[in-house]
Design a protein around this motif. Structure first.
Motif, PDB file in Angstrom:
ATOM      1  N   HIS A 155      60.000 -27.024  35.125  1.00 57.15           N
ATOM      2  CA  HIS A 155      60.987 -27.267  36.178  1.00 57.15           C
ATOM      3  C   HIS A 155      62.048 -26.180  36.176  1.00 57.15           C
ATOM      4  N   SER A 156      62.213 -25.518  35.049  1.00 58.05           N
ATOM      5  CA  SER A 156      63.242 -24.487  34.924  1.00 58.05           C
ATOM      6  C   SER A 156      62.796 -23.213  35.632  1.00 58.05           C
ATOM      7  N   MET A 157      63.571 -22.168  35.469  1.00 58.23           N
ATOM      8  CA  MET A 157      63.270 -20.891  36.117  1.00 58.23           C
ATOM      9  C   MET A 157      62.193 -20.119  35.356  1.00 58.23           C
ATOM     10  N   GLU A 158      61.700 -20.709  34.299  1.00 58.73           N
ATOM     11  CA  GLU A 158      60.736 -19.969  33.475  1.00 58.73           C
ATOM     12  C   GLU A 158      59.414 -19.763  34.197  1.00 58.73           C
ATOM     13  N   LYS A 159      58.726 -18.711  33.770  1.00 61.48           N
ATOM     14  CA  LYS A 159      57.405 -18.413  34.348  1.00 61.48           C
ATOM     15  C   LYS A 159      56.409 -19.472  33.933  1.00 61.48           C
ATOM     16  N   PRO A 160      55.409 -19.746  34.782  1.00 63.75           N
ATOM     17  CA  PRO A 160      54.358 -20.694  34.391  1.00 63.75           C
ATOM     18  C   PRO A 160      53.604 -20.203  33.151  1.00 63.75           C
ATOM     19  N   ILE A 161      53.095 -21.141  32.364  1.00 63.53           N
ATOM     20  CA  ILE A 161      52.235 -20.812  31.222  1.00 63.53           C
ATOM     21  C   ILE A 161      50.803 -20.861  31.749  1.00 63.53           C
ATOM     22  N   LYS A 162      50.023 -19.817  31.477  1.00 65.82           N
ATOM     23  CA  LYS A 162      48.662 -19.742  32.030  1.00 65.82           C
ATOM     24  C   LYS A 162      47.634 -19.590  30.934  1.00 65.82           C
ATOM     25  N   LEU A 163      46.556 -20.351  31.036  1.00 63.18           N
ATOM     26  CA  LEU A 163      45.385 -20.146  30.183  1.00 63.18           C
ATOM     27  C   LEU A 163      44.246 -19.685  31.076  1.00 63.18           C
ATOM     28  N   GLN A 164      43.534 -18.668  30.629  1.00 58.42           N
ATOM     29  CA  GLN A 164      42.449 -18.096  31.424  1.00 58.42           C
ATOM     30  C   GLN A 164      41.110 -18.390  30.752  1.00 58.42           C
ATOM     31  N   LEU A 165      40.197 -19.041  31.491  1.00 57.25           N
ATOM     32  CA  LEU A 165      38.856 -19.339  30.970  1.00 57.25           C
ATOM     33  C   LEU A 165      37.823 -18.667  31.873  1.00 57.25           C
ATOM     34  N   PRO A 166      37.268 -17.512  31.458  1.00 59.64           N
ATOM     35  CA  PRO A 166      36.270 -16.830  32.286  1.00 59.64           C
ATOM     36  C   PRO A 166      34.975 -17.640  32.340  1.00 59.64           C
ATOM     37  N   ILE A 167      34.397 -17.743  33.530  1.00 62.09           N
ATOM     38  CA  ILE A 167      33.124 -18.465  33.674  1.00 62.09           C
ATOM     39  C   ILE A 167      32.129 -17.581  34.415  1.00 62.09           C
ATOM     40  N   MET A 168      30.857 -17.976  34.393  1.00 62.96           N
ATOM     41  CA  MET A 168      29.842 -17.274  35.179  1.00 62.96           C
ATOM     42  C   MET A 168      29.456 -18.138  36.371  1.00 62.96           C
ATOM     43  N   LEU A 169      29.377 -17.519  37.534  1.00 65.14           N
ATOM     44  CA  LEU A 169      28.834 -18.216  38.700  1.00 65.14           C
ATOM     45  C   LEU A 169      27.477 -17.606  39.012  1.00 65.14           C
ATOM     46  N   ALA A 170      26.453 -18.447  39.034  1.00 66.55           N
ATOM     47  CA  ALA A 170      25.073 -17.989  39.164  1.00 66.55           C
ATOM     48  C   ALA A 170      24.473 -18.479  40.475  1.00 66.55           C
ATOM     49  N   THR A 171      23.192 -18.136  40.677  1.00 63.60           N
ATOM     50  CA  THR A 171      22.481 -18.520  41.902  1.00 63.60           C
ATOM     51  C   THR A 171      21.599 -19.740  41.664  1.00 63.60           C
ATOM     52  N   TYR A 172      20.924 -19.769  40.481  1.00 62.38           N
ATOM     53  CA  TYR A 172      19.989 -20.853  40.194  1.00 62.38           C
ATOM     54  C   TYR A 172      20.540 -21.733  39.077  1.00 62.38           C
ATOM     55  N   PRO A 173      20.561 -23.071  39.281  1.00 61.27           N
ATOM     56  CA  PRO A 173      21.176 -23.984  38.306  1.00 61.27           C
ATOM     57  C   PRO A 173      20.304 -24.204  37.070  1.00 61.27           C
ATOM     58  N   LEU A 174      20.921 -24.807  36.059  1.00 62.57           N
ATOM     59  CA  LEU A 174      20.205 -25.128  34.817  1.00 62.57           C
ATOM     60  C   LEU A 174      19.108 -26.159  35.078  1.00 62.57           C
ATOM     61  N   ARG A 175      18.010 -26.019  34.335  1.00 63.23           N
ATOM     62  CA  ARG A 175      16.907 -26.976  34.414  1.00 63.23           C
ATOM     63  C   ARG A 175      16.635 -27.538  33.033  1.00 63.23           C
ATOM     64  N   SER A 176      16.065 -28.745  33.006  1.00 61.50           N
ATOM     65  CA  SER A 176      15.677 -29.354  31.729  1.00 61.50           C
ATOM     66  C   SER A 176      14.406 -28.687  31.227  1.00 61.50           C
ATOM     67  N   ASP A 177      14.003 -29.036  30.007  1.00 62.36           N
ATOM     68  CA  ASP A 177      12.802 -28.434  29.408  1.00 62.36           C
ATOM     69  C   ASP A 177      11.545 -28.686  30.236  1.00 62.36           C
ATOM     70  N   ASP A 178      11.525 -29.805  30.977  1.00 64.85           N
ATOM     71  CA  ASP A 178      10.336 -30.106  31.798  1.00 64.85           C
ATOM     72  C   ASP A 178      10.405 -29.436  33.182  1.00 64.85           C
ATOM     73  N   GLY A 179      11.450 -28.628  33.393  1.00 70.50           N
ATOM     74  CA  GLY A 179      11.544 -27.876  34.645  1.00 70.50           C
ATOM     75  C   GLY A 179      12.326 -28.564  35.744  1.00 70.50           C
ATOM     76  N   THR A 180      12.745 -29.828  35.524  1.00 69.45           N
ATOM     77  CA  THR A 180      13.498 -30.539  36.572  1.00 69.45           C
ATOM     78  C   THR A 180      14.957 -30.082  36.558  1.00 69.45           C
ATOM     79  N   LEU A 181      15.554 -30.172  37.727  1.00 72.25           N
ATOM     80  CA  LEU A 181      16.939 -29.760  37.898  1.00 72.25           C
ATOM     81  C   LEU A 181      17.862 -30.661  37.091  1.00 72.25           C
TER      82      LEU A 181
END
Length: 336
Positions: A285-311
């Motif tokens: 609430h004060s004039m202080e700067k926000p505290i930020k945590l950065q978590l890099p992620i990967m955005l892909a095209t094809y989603p994870l599948r189970s061992d049997d190949g199902t989504l």
């Protein structure tokens, strides 16, 4: 496209066998150059050129200035005529000249950004003895998908980030704000949601106005091995309310939606980088700067599948049937 120049050339087209114009690395780029002539015409040559290039372009003093570029494909072939030979006489009517080229593996995806691009196109040139040169060009799109199942398995695991920060003017008498954040994994595809757990413990004397999680896309444009321009935009966000002095607030599997995004894989491009992050922000609430945590992620095209190949369907996932090729928000204002 109607050609400029003489009346004799009725049609001059580049036609791909794949009419969608969308190709994957490793596929064949095949088609034909079609020439339709009204009269018998002498031709010195029919030239064909396939280009794949990355360009970073910045405005300098209001004028376009190319800062850097690199080539991914530079393939030239002559579809008609021999060097040093006289003209070839073509009869009236339609002539079709086939071409076929295997697209190299590892090509970066087509990308259009504010300050640079990765583009692929074919050019054809039809030269007549009188010096007349007819040209045509056809853009095609390369999509190099990212499959989460082929990435390091750690991306399927949860990952954590924590911070301790002191708020207030007198840091010695005011306690810390401590924060732990966990995402349910490190890789996602558009249409899925990012599960966020967080615990914010406010031991300071200052009220925290709100906490916020946001998904951001950052594009870096490079020239001569240094970053010359960066654009960052927020793609999605979630907020929670105030945390008074001495109180704790917990995020329990809050869901941050990943919107439909162009499937951009810029591996193989050294002048444009694209990165996705989840930022967790604590705003005092004060004039202080926000505290930020950065978590890099990967955005892909094809989603994870189970061992049997199902989504492996994520709760709350709405996998879009099509993804945009380009970024609809390119003209929007960016934020720092």
């Amino acid at each position: 496209m109607a050609p400029h120049g003489g009346r004799k050339l009725l049609k001059f087209l580049i036609l791909f066998e794949n009419s969608s114009l969308l190709f994957f690395p490793g596929q064949f780029l095949s088609g034909r150059v079609l020439v339709e002539l009204e009269d018998e015409t002498p031709v010195l040559g029919l030239f064909f050129h396939v280009v794949g290039e990355g360009v970073v372009r910045l405005l300098k003093n209001g004028r376009q200035h190319i800062s850097d570029r690199e080539n991914y494909i530079d393939f030239r072939m002559r579809l008609l005529g021999e060097p040093g030979q006289g003209p070839v006489l073509l009869s009236p009517g339609i002539h079709s000249f086939p071409f076929k080229l295997g697209l190299p593996l590892g090509l970066p995806s087509t990308f259009l950004g504010k300050h640079g691009w990765v583009q692929y196109y074919c050019k054809a040139a039809f030269r007549e003895p009188a010096g007349l040169l007819h040209k045509n060009q056809q853009v095609f799109i390369v999509m190099n998908p990212i499959d989460l199942n082929l990435e390091p398995p750690i991306l399927a695991q949860p990952f954590h980030c924590e911070i301790e920060h002191r708020l207030g003017l007198n840091c010695f008498t005011s306690g810390p704000v401590s924060c732990r954040v966990r995402l349910d994994r490190g890789g996602y595809v558009p249409g899925e949601t990012i599960g966020i757990w967080a615990s914010v413990h406010n031991q300071s004397r200052v009220t925290i106005k709100r906490t916020k999680a946001s998904l951001t896309e950052t594009i870096q444009y490079m020239a001569k091995n240094r970053v010359v321009q960066t654009e960052t935009r927020e793609l999605a966000s979630l907020n929670r309310g105030k945390i008074k002095a001495g109180e704790t607030d917990d995020w329990r599997n809050e869901q941050l939606y990943v919107p439909p995004l162009p499937p951009t894989n810029l591996r193989g491009c050294h002048i444009i980088r694209i990165q996705y992050d989840v930022f967790f922000q604590i705003e005092p609430h004060s004039m202080e700067k926000p505290i930020k945590l950065q978590l890099p992620i990967m955005l892909a095209t094809y989603p994870l599948r189970s061992d049997d190949g199902t989504l492996r369907r994520k709760r709350g996932a709405h996998y879009p049937s099509t993804l945009p090729i380009f970024r609809p928000w390119l003209d929007e204002k960016t934020f720092d």
